[in-house]
Motif scaffolding. Structure first.
Motif, mmCIF file in Angstrom:
data_model
loop_
_atom_site.group_PDB
_atom_site.id
_atom_site.type_symbol
_atom_site.label_atom_id
_atom_site.label_comp_id
_atom_site.label_asym_id
_atom_site.label_seq_id
_atom_site.Cartn_x
_atom_site.Cartn_y
_atom_site.Cartn_z
ATOM 1 N N PHE A 123 14.857 54.589 96.945
ATOM 2 C CA PHE A 123 15.979 55.443 97.289
ATOM 3 C C PHE A 123 17.238 54.587 97.407
ATOM 4 O O PHE A 123 17.451 53.901 98.419
ATOM 5 C CB PHE A 123 15.724 56.161 98.620
ATOM 6 N N ASN A 124 18.066 54.599 96.380
ATOM 7 C CA ASN A 124 19.355 53.907 96.421
ATOM 8 C C ASN A 124 20.353 54.860 97.081
ATOM 9 O O ASN A 124 21.080 55.593 96.421
ATOM 10 C CB ASN A 124 19.797 53.516 95.016
ATOM 11 N N ASN A 125 20.367 54.814 98.417
ATOM 12 C CA ASN A 125 21.056 55.801 99.224
ATOM 13 C C ASN A 125 22.353 55.292 99.854
ATOM 14 O O ASN A 125 23.238 56.079 100.186
ATOM 15 C CB ASN A 125 20.093 56.266 100.330
ATOM 16 N N ALA A 126 22.497 53.982 100.009
ATOM 17 C CA ALA A 126 23.650 53.430 100.742
ATOM 18 C C ALA A 126 24.978 53.780 100.071
ATOM 19 O O ALA A 126 25.088 53.785 98.845
ATOM 20 C CB ALA A 126 23.514 51.909 100.843
ATOM 21 N N GLY A 127 25.967 54.083 100.884
ATOM 22 C CA GLY A 127 27.291 54.391 100.347
ATOM 23 C C GLY A 127 28.335 54.415 101.444
ATOM 24 O O GLY A 127 28.011 54.552 102.630
ATOM 25 N N VAL A 128 29.583 54.266 101.048
ATOM 26 C CA VAL A 128 30.714 54.354 101.967
ATOM 27 C C VAL A 128 31.834 55.125 101.284
ATOM 28 O O VAL A 128 31.860 55.254 100.064
ATOM 29 C CB VAL A 128 31.254 52.965 102.392
ATOM 30 N N GLY A 129 32.741 55.644 102.092
ATOM 31 C CA GLY A 129 33.960 56.237 101.553
ATOM 32 C C GLY A 129 35.111 55.262 101.707
ATOM 33 O O GLY A 129 35.062 54.345 102.521
ATOM 34 N N GLY A 130 36.155 55.442 100.917
ATOM 35 C CA GLY A 130 37.314 54.550 101.000
ATOM 36 C C GLY A 130 37.914 54.331 99.631
ATOM 37 O O GLY A 130 37.497 54.931 98.645
#
Length: 325
Positions: free
Chosen positions: A93-100
């Motif tokens: 599960f390649n789930n990591a993420g951030v907004g910006g």
């Protein structure tokens, strides 16, 4: 893959949100989980919750890793092999993420690239690192998290949203291209692209910390100035708003994003896992995601006009697009 019992899953961004809920639901079915995150504190809490709910034989391990750095992802893979005592995994599960990185034109290049490198690079490096372990399993599944911003690159006409959208489009395209690649070269491995709508997670809060590389949510001078600029563009009386008031508004927005979402992180995780079991390659998460997909497909030429956003916001009950930082 109809049953997760006895399988081994790798989850990036397992400290909070959908990553945490995926871990909890997988271990409850007897699936061992190896997660990574940049916050050991958050992962420790996820592991505690998982231990309380773990099914027979499920093992949970935590690993510090920044998904945007290939060496750290390769180290994560080696740690997983050792800690889980295995040379194979079944679920990635390649789930990591951030907004910006909202504006390519007016925003800082460092924030833009940090956002893009996490949201796209994390998927790419995750697949590169763990594909050999998936190849050794009798069956495998790669699940890459994109977004509704992977088919609609906007948060509305008042908010620039380029880095995140570009990364999520890349994730979507890469995963779609993998379908045939895997059929030709590794037919025992399936893949799915996940496109969530508004999910109740702490991404709006956590993103500020990851982008700034700190654990203090207090905005710096540059972030405050950018927030003022965006507020002014929205017609707000910025000259009458103090820095403390801006900070309070940003903090409240993060809480509202989490608490007022139409779909919870737990509900999202269940939708994703049901999609994996049914071998659905395109997993839309949330009624808003389905409605937005329909509207964009029906009228792509006008997808970035103000009138379209108004129709979309009404039809999907979507209330994003405020001040982001």
């Amino acid at each position: 893959m109809k049953d997760f019992s006895g399988k081994i899953a790798v989850i990036t961004g397992g400290g909070t949100g959908m990553g945490r809920e995926l871990a909890r639901q997988l271990v409850a079915e007897g699936c061992s989980v190896a997660m990574c995150d940049v916050s050991q504190t958050n992962m420790t809490e996820t592991a505690r919750l998982c231990t309380q709910e773990a099914g027979q034989g499920a093992k949970v391990t935590t690993h510090l890793a920044d998904v945007s750095i290939e060496d750290q992802m390769n180290r994560f893979r080696d740690e997983v092999a050792k800690a889980q005592e295995t040379d194979k995994i079944h679920l990635l599960f390649n789930n990591a993420g951030v907004g910006g990185g909202g504006s390519f034109v007016a925003g800082p290049r460092s924030e833009w690239e940090r956002t893009f490198n996490i949201c796209w690079g994390g998927v790419y490096f995750g697949c590169r690192a763990f594909l050999p372990m998936l190849m050794k399993a009798d069956e495998g599944h790669i699940i890459n998290t994109s977004s509704v911003n992977g088919f609609w690159a906007s948060l509305g006409p008042q908010t620039a949203h380029t880095a995140y959208s570009a990364a999520k489009f890349a994730v979507k395209g890469f995963t779609e291209a993998l379908i045939n690649d895997l059929r030709l070269n590794a037919p025992h491995i399936k893949c799915s692209v996940v496109m969530p709508g508004h999910i109740g997670t702490d991404i709006a809060i956590n993103s500020r910390l990851v982008i700034a590389g700190k654990e203090d949510t207090k905005l710096g001078a540059e972030a405050l100035a950018m927030a003022r600029t965006r507020m002014k563009a929205m017609g707000l009386p910025v000259d009458q708003i103090t820095d403390d008031q801006i900070q309070a508004m940003i903090d409240d927005q993060g809480r509202q994003f989490r608490d007022n979402a139409p779909t919870t992180a737990a509900q999202a995780a269940k939708i994703i896992l049901d999609g994996v079991k049914s071998e659905t390659w395109r997993i839309l998460v949330g009624d808003d995601a389905h409605r937005m997909d329909e509207l964009v497909r029906a009228d792509p030429e006008h997808a970035y006009e103000a009138g379209f956003f108004e129709r979309l916001a009404s039809a999907a009950n979507w209330r994003l697009g405020g001040v982001r930082t």
